[in-house]
Design an enzyme around this catalytic site. Structure first.
Site, PDB file in Angstrom:
ATOM      1  N   LYS A  97       0.936  -1.095   0.084  1.00 59.44           N
ATOM      2  CA  LYS A  97       0.606  -0.104  -0.075  1.00 59.44           C
ATOM      3  C   LYS A  97       1.146   1.426  -0.630  1.00 59.44           C
ATOM      4  O   LYS A  97       1.502   1.928   0.654  1.00 59.44           O
ATOM      5  CB  LYS A  97      -0.839   0.298   1.276  1.00 59.44           C
ATOM      6  CG  LYS A  97      -1.822   1.319   1.226  1.00 59.44           C
ATOM      7  CD  LYS A  97      -2.521   1.591   1.665  1.00 59.44           C
ATOM      8  CE  LYS A  97      -1.846   3.292   2.814  1.00 59.44           C
ATOM      9  NZ  LYS A  97      -1.566   4.076   1.754  1.00 59.44           N
ATOM     10  N   CYS A  99      14.178  10.528   6.434  1.00 60.32           N
ATOM     11  CA  CYS A  99      14.160   9.792   7.650  1.00 60.32           C
ATOM     12  C   CYS A  99      15.199  10.344   8.304  1.00 60.32           C
ATOM     13  O   CYS A  99      15.180  10.687   9.337  1.00 60.32           O
ATOM     14  CB  CYS A  99      13.727   8.866   7.280  1.00 60.32           C
ATOM     15  SG  CYS A  99      14.273   7.211   7.088  1.00 60.32           S
ATOM     16  N   GLU A 136      10.356  15.773  15.199  1.00 60.51           N
ATOM     17  CA  GLU A 136      10.580  15.568  14.170  1.00 60.51           C
ATOM     18  C   GLU A 136       9.757  17.061  12.859  1.00 60.51           C
ATOM     19  O   GLU A 136       8.703  16.485  13.419  1.00 60.51           O
ATOM     20  CB  GLU A 136      10.294  14.087  13.636  1.00 60.51           C
ATOM     21  CG  GLU A 136      10.907  14.274  11.928  1.00 60.51           C
ATOM     22  CD  GLU A 136      10.716  12.958  11.148  1.00 60.51           C
ATOM     23  OE1 GLU A 136       9.145  12.301  12.119  1.00 60.51           O
ATOM     24  OE2 GLU A 136      11.085  12.314  10.581  1.00 60.51           O
TER      25      GLU A 136
HETATM   26  P1  NAD Z   1       2.282   8.328   7.902  1.00 56.76           P
HETATM   27  O1  NAD Z   1       2.973   7.925   9.083  1.00 56.76           O
HETATM   28  O2  NAD Z   1       1.522   9.490   7.728  1.00 56.76           O
HETATM   29  O3  NAD Z   1       2.120   7.468   6.697  1.00 56.76           O
HETATM   30  C1  NAD Z   1       2.929   6.274   6.356  1.00 56.76           C
HETATM   31  C2  NAD Z   1       1.766   5.116   5.570  1.00 56.76           C
HETATM   32  O4  NAD Z   1       0.706   4.842   6.024  1.00 56.76           O
HETATM   33  C3  NAD Z   1       1.082   5.842   4.403  1.00 56.76           C
HETATM   34  O5  NAD Z   1       1.119   4.709   2.895  1.00 56.76           O
HETATM   35  C4  NAD Z   1      -0.820   6.115   5.237  1.00 56.76           C
HETATM   36  O6  NAD Z   1      -1.501   5.562   4.596  1.00 56.76           O
HETATM   37  C5  NAD Z   1      -0.231   4.609   5.579  1.00 56.76           C
HETATM   38  N1  NAD Z   1      -0.960   4.924   7.170  1.00 56.76           N
HETATM   39  C6  NAD Z   1      -1.623   6.561   7.613  1.00 56.76           C
HETATM   40  N2  NAD Z   1      -2.430   5.626   8.773  1.00 56.76           N
HETATM   41  C7  NAD Z   1      -2.129   4.125   8.614  1.00 56.76           C
HETATM   42  C8  NAD Z   1      -2.484   3.744  10.065  1.00 56.76           C
HETATM   43  N3  NAD Z   1      -3.608   3.877  11.133  1.00 56.76           N
HETATM   44  N4  NAD Z   1      -2.493   2.209   9.520  1.00 56.76           N
HETATM   45  C9  NAD Z   1      -1.683   1.864   8.221  1.00 56.76           C
HETATM   46  N5  NAD Z   1      -1.104   2.339   7.963  1.00 56.76           N
HETATM   47  C10 NAD Z   1      -1.231   3.987   7.455  1.00 56.76           C
HETATM   48  O7  NAD Z   1       3.703   8.884   7.204  1.00 56.76           O
HETATM   49  P2  NAD Z   1       4.268   9.528   6.025  1.00 56.76           P
HETATM   50  O8  NAD Z   1       4.081  11.446   6.787  1.00 56.76           O
HETATM   51  O9  NAD Z   1       4.129   8.735   4.683  1.00 56.76           O
HETATM   52  O10 NAD Z   1       5.613   9.494   5.653  1.00 56.76           O
HETATM   53  C11 NAD Z   1       6.588  10.738   6.790  1.00 56.76           C
HETATM   54  C12 NAD Z   1       7.146   9.720   8.256  1.00 56.76           C
HETATM   55  O11 NAD Z   1       8.022   8.577   7.969  1.00 56.76           O
HETATM   56  C13 NAD Z   1       8.242  10.529   8.559  1.00 56.76           C
HETATM   57  O12 NAD Z   1       7.845  10.429  10.105  1.00 56.76           O
HETATM   58  C14 NAD Z   1       9.895   9.442   8.131  1.00 56.76           C
HETATM   59  O13 NAD Z   1      10.251  10.204   8.798  1.00 56.76           O
HETATM   60  C15 NAD Z   1       8.945   8.311   7.957  1.00 56.76           C
HETATM   61  N6  NAD Z   1      10.058   7.986   7.186  1.00 56.76           N
HETATM   62  C16 NAD Z   1      10.736   6.946   8.223  1.00 56.76           C
HETATM   63  C17 NAD Z   1      11.845   5.624   6.836  1.00 56.76           C
HETATM   64  C18 NAD Z   1      12.194   4.924   7.569  1.00 56.76           C
HETATM   65  O14 NAD Z   1      13.565   3.877   6.876  1.00 56.76           O
HETATM   66  N7  NAD Z   1      12.511   4.455   9.125  1.00 56.76           N
HETATM   67  C19 NAD Z   1      11.720   6.394   5.887  1.00 56.76           C
HETATM   68  C20 NAD Z   1      11.192   7.191   4.822  1.00 56.76           C
HETATM   69  C21 NAD Z   1      10.341   7.853   6.063  1.00 56.76           C
END
Ligand code: NAD
Length: 493
Positions: A194, A303, A397
């Site tokens: 997804k 990230c 963050e």
């Molecule tokens: P997010 O947590 O808002 O969403 C990530 C994904 O989860 C999306 O596909 C979203 O639709 C889905 N999602 C949202 N709520 C959900 C739920 N309750 N249940 C299941 N799925 C759900 O994150 P974002 O805004 O898309 O990305 C930014 C964040 O990602 C930042 O905090 C960044 O640091 C982190 N990130 C971490 C890494 C890593 O490898 N550690 C890499 C890239 C990004």
């Protein structure tokens, strides 16, 4: 200025009425609502995608489960490796098309889409392909007593967990998608991915290429939608593992939901508030270009990129002055312009979040701090001084181009400030004093530490966070544990 021409097939792909990719076909469920895909550089709608409901998710999971049992299980490790390599070849052949799709939906500079996102996708897929033939158990000599001369031996087997749900953020959809797909397929699992609702197009295209690569229908499925779609996936009894990359609050909520689902396996790659420590021996002129590039790549929406600079007090004034000079000169503009080095933020909710932090920072700004008065989600790269480590700008963050800077006096103070965070994803030390560097490394609470570099991921090197930055490790062979069950067999003879 040299602005990239959008390829005809990219335009045609965006114009399609996108459905989900299930069992090798596009599936349209006409009753589902649509989500607009917005180009963050223009705020124009470029496509729409479907918001999967429970029935669609069930269909995708069933497809992955059938493929796990009937198709992928009989594909040998060597063939799995060949097919993943073939997929890597096809990604390479379609690299410009995929790069343009990424830029149009995420605002990533075209050069970053080409040379980081797509190029790394290929490299990671090839790494995972190379792992397929190297997944093995052990032979163990048990210590049971032998009463009548009997002997014992034990072996362990590694078996794929089954259907994996890969939930992806918006910052590097294709590359992070490839981490999940590569990890699942090489270990013999199948997957439902997804992507983020903001950036789903490149993974929908990748799934089509996978079919061309000879990966059987159902082994890779893509469902598009919001967080709700992700929740349906986690609740599905046929999904045996969740591999999530995203924010800490979502990660915690997913972890809880997975535990409520009979302790479903879950790996969480989450956010960071990463530190870069600049020790007194370095030349500021030498380190700044690489440090700035590693910090502001993809407008800081990475990230692992640093958001907190710690500079030894003897170099603080020089650092701040020279960093500000460089940041002021970064050319901001369209991500399709090859000469631009700083593009827009990726989506409107994130733009609002970054604006909130910019407002909060107004009295502390060294350089930057403004929203750019134009179409698109543009802000300036911003450097902010902090005096108090309880300042929210130092703690939270922002995941954007806002970096805090603070001086330190000695190493005890440095370590205490660096570790003053709930996060622990990455950190860097900038110094040529190896004795100091090697003494600091064990004291820093982070999953990855770089020396004289930052934000470089390599498939051979494990990656993941400590503290609230996550659970589990990706890449190298560290991921294998998370995608396989370890079965023990004891034999008496
Ligand atoms: P997010 O947590 O808002 O969403 C990530 C994904 O989860 C999306 O596909 C979203 O639709 C889905 N999602 C949202 N709520 C959900 C739920 N309750 N249940 C299941 N799925 C759900 O994150 P974002 O805004 O898309 O990305 C930014 C964040 O990602 C930042 O905090 C960044 O640091 C982190 N990130 C971490 C890494 C890593 O490898 N550690 C890499 C890239 C990004």
């Amino acid at each position: 200025m040299s602005t990239v021409q959008i390829l005809e097939n990219v335009q045609n792909f965006m114009n399609r009425s996108h459905g989900h990719f299930i069992h090798g076909k596009t599936v349209q469920n006409t009753h589902e609502s649509r989500i607009n895909i917005i180009n963050p550089a223009t705020e124009q709608r470029v496509a729409t995608i479907a918001d999967a409901d429970q029935a669609t998710v069930d269909q995708a999971v069933k497809s992955a489960h059938d493929a796990f049992v009937n198709a992928w299980a009989s594909v040998s490790p060597y063939e799995r490796s060949l097919k993943l390599n073939k997929l890597a070849d096809l990604v390479e052949q379609h690299s410009e098309e995929l790069a343009q799709l990424e830029t149009l939906t995420s605002g990533k500079l075209i050069m970053i889409s080409r040379h980081l996102e797509v190029a790394q996708t290929v490299i990671f897929l090839r790494h995972f392909a190379s792992c397929a033939t190297k997944i093995h158990g052990q032979t163990i000599q048990p210590s049971l007593p032998s009463m009548q001369g009997e002997k014992y031996t034990a072996v362990t087997l590694r078996q794929p967990v089954g259907v994996v749900a890969g939930i992806i953020p918006w910052n590097f959809s294709l590359m992070i998608g490839a981490w999940k797909i590569g990890s699942a397929l090489t270990t013999g699992c199948t997957i439902v991915v997804k992507p983020s609702e903001f950036t789903s197009l490149s993974l929908l295209r990748l799934a089509e290429l996978a079919l061309k690569a000879g990966i059987p229908a159902g082994v890779i499925n893509v469902v598009t939608g919001t967080g709700k779609t992700g929740q349906y996936l986690i609740d599905s009894p046929l999904v045996k593992k969740i591999s999530f990359t995203g924010s800490v609050p979502t990660g915690i909520s997913i972890g809880k939901q997975a535990m409520h689902n009979d302790l479903k396996r879950v790996s969480l790659e989450l956010g960071g508030k990463n530190a870069a420590a600049i020790l007194p021996d370095v030349s500021i002129d030498e380190i700044l270009p690489l440090l700035i590039q590693s910090t502001f790549v993809h407008q800081g929406q990475v990230c692992a990129a640093p958001e907190r600079f710690f500079v030894h007090q003897s170099k603080y004034d020089e650092f701040v002055e020279k960093a500000a000079q460089i940041l002021k000169q970064l050319k901001i503009g369209s991500p399709l312009d090859e000469s631009v080095v700083f593009g827009p933020l990726s989506n409107q909710p994130h733009f609002e979040k970054v604006k909130h932090y910019l407002k909060m920072a107004q009295d502390q700004i060294i350089t930057g701090g403004h929203v750019i008065d134009t179409q698109g989600y543009f802000v300036e790269p911003t450097l902010v001084k902090v005096e108090n480590i309880e300042d929210p700008l130092f703690i939270e963050e922002t995941f954007g181009p806002i970096v805090t800077v603070i001086p330190f006096e000695n190493e005890v103070e440095l370590i205490s400030m660096m570790n003053h965070s709930r996060f622990g994803l990455s950190a860097s030390i900038w110094s040529n004093d190896l004795s100091k560097v090697f003494r600091l490394i064990p004291q820093i609470e982070a999953g990855s530490i770089w020396v004289n570099m930052h934000t470089f991921l390599d498939p051979a090197v494990p990656f993941g966070g400590v503290k609230a930055s996550g659970v589990g490790r990706e890449f190298s062979d560290a991921f294998i544990d998370d995608y396989t069950e370890l079965k023990s067999v004891m034999i008496r003879y």
